[in-house]
Design an enzyme around this catalytic site. Sequence first.
Site, PDB file in Angstrom:
ATOM      1  N   HIS A  50     -67.374  18.208 -19.717  1.00 15.36           N
ATOM      2  CA  HIS A  50     -66.163  18.350 -20.522  1.00 15.36           C
ATOM      3  C   HIS A  50     -65.280  17.117 -20.361  1.00 15.36           C
ATOM      4  CE1 HIS A  50     -64.001  19.223 -16.810  1.00 15.36           C
ATOM      5  NE2 HIS A  50     -64.913  20.123 -16.519  1.00 15.36           N
TER       6      HIS A  50
HETATM    7  P1  TYD Z   1     -64.577  23.958 -14.696  1.00 22.75           P
HETATM    8  O1  TYD Z   1     -63.354  23.123 -14.796  1.00 22.75           O
HETATM    9  O2  TYD Z   1     -65.414  24.136 -15.933  1.00 22.75           O
HETATM   10  O3  TYD Z   1     -65.488  23.448 -13.504  1.00 22.75           O
HETATM   11  P2  TYD Z   1     -66.368  22.124 -13.342  1.00 22.75           P
HETATM   12  O4  TYD Z   1     -65.741  21.049 -14.167  1.00 22.75           O
HETATM   13  O5  TYD Z   1     -66.342  21.829 -11.909  1.00 22.75           O
HETATM   14  O6  TYD Z   1     -67.758  22.435 -13.773  1.00 22.75           O
HETATM   15  O7  TYD Z   1     -64.134  25.366 -14.155  1.00 22.75           O
HETATM   16  C1  TYD Z   1     -65.065  26.371 -13.780  1.00 22.75           C
HETATM   17  C2  TYD Z   1     -64.374  27.719 -13.877  1.00 22.75           C
HETATM   18  O8  TYD Z   1     -63.273  27.800 -12.959  1.00 22.75           O
HETATM   19  C3  TYD Z   1     -63.800  27.978 -15.253  1.00 22.75           C
HETATM   20  O9  TYD Z   1     -64.038  29.334 -15.573  1.00 22.75           O
HETATM   21  C4  TYD Z   1     -62.324  27.779 -15.085  1.00 22.75           C
HETATM   22  C5  TYD Z   1     -62.064  28.091 -13.624  1.00 22.75           C
HETATM   23  N1  TYD Z   1     -60.981  27.254 -13.041  1.00 22.75           N
HETATM   24  C6  TYD Z   1     -59.770  27.825 -12.704  1.00 22.75           C
HETATM   25  O10 TYD Z   1     -59.554  29.047 -12.863  1.00 22.75           O
HETATM   26  N2  TYD Z   1     -58.790  27.047 -12.159  1.00 22.75           N
HETATM   27  C7  TYD Z   1     -58.966  25.705 -11.953  1.00 22.75           C
HETATM   28  O11 TYD Z   1     -58.036  25.002 -11.459  1.00 22.75           O
HETATM   29  C8  TYD Z   1     -60.223  25.107 -12.329  1.00 22.75           C
HETATM   30  C9  TYD Z   1     -60.486  23.648 -12.127  1.00 22.75           C
HETATM   31  C10 TYD Z   1     -61.195  25.927 -12.857  1.00 22.75           C
END
Ligand code: TYD
Length: 132
Positions: A50
């Site tokens: 993303h």
């Molecule tokens: P995501 O940002 O997609 O993780 P990565 O980039 O590491 O793969 O987030 C994964 C999940 O966690 C998504 O459902 C959103 C949740 N999340 C939160 O609730 N709070 C946060 O601060 C972050 C970064 C993610």
Amino acid sequence: TINNVSIVEVPTVSDTRGKLAVIEKDCIPFNIKRVYYLYDVPSDSYRGGHAHKKLYQMLVALSGSFEVHLKDGENERKITLNKPDKGLLIVPGIWREIDNFSSGSVCLVLASEDYDESDYIRDYEAFELFKR
Ligand code: TYD
């Protein structure tokens, strides 16, 4: 663009007792609003996938190593993080994917904003349109 992504040296205080690294305002160009970290990551795991519209982040491999693949819509860059005193500063508008996590690795993330799903671009084609 990807040229605005940089590796930041984290100042450390080192003596016979070990090393202490300090991240404060002179080495990071935003106010830290949120801190999170990835751990217990399976080695075949893939994270990220993303971009962010407004969010600045700094990633630090507190333990172990992983690879960060960056795209700005024109250029690509791969950066291996494997040192607790090196931070990767990612500006807004950069697509990132993280993989090749070593066993026991910990990825610390310092973020400029609260968590906000509407700041994410999770679709690569939508990202390319956003960059035009
Ligand atoms: P995501 O940002 O997609 O993780 P990565 O980039 O590491 O793969 O987030 C994964 C999940 O966690 C998504 O459902 C959103 C949740 N999340 C939160 O609730 N709070 C946060 O601060 C972050 C970064 C993610």
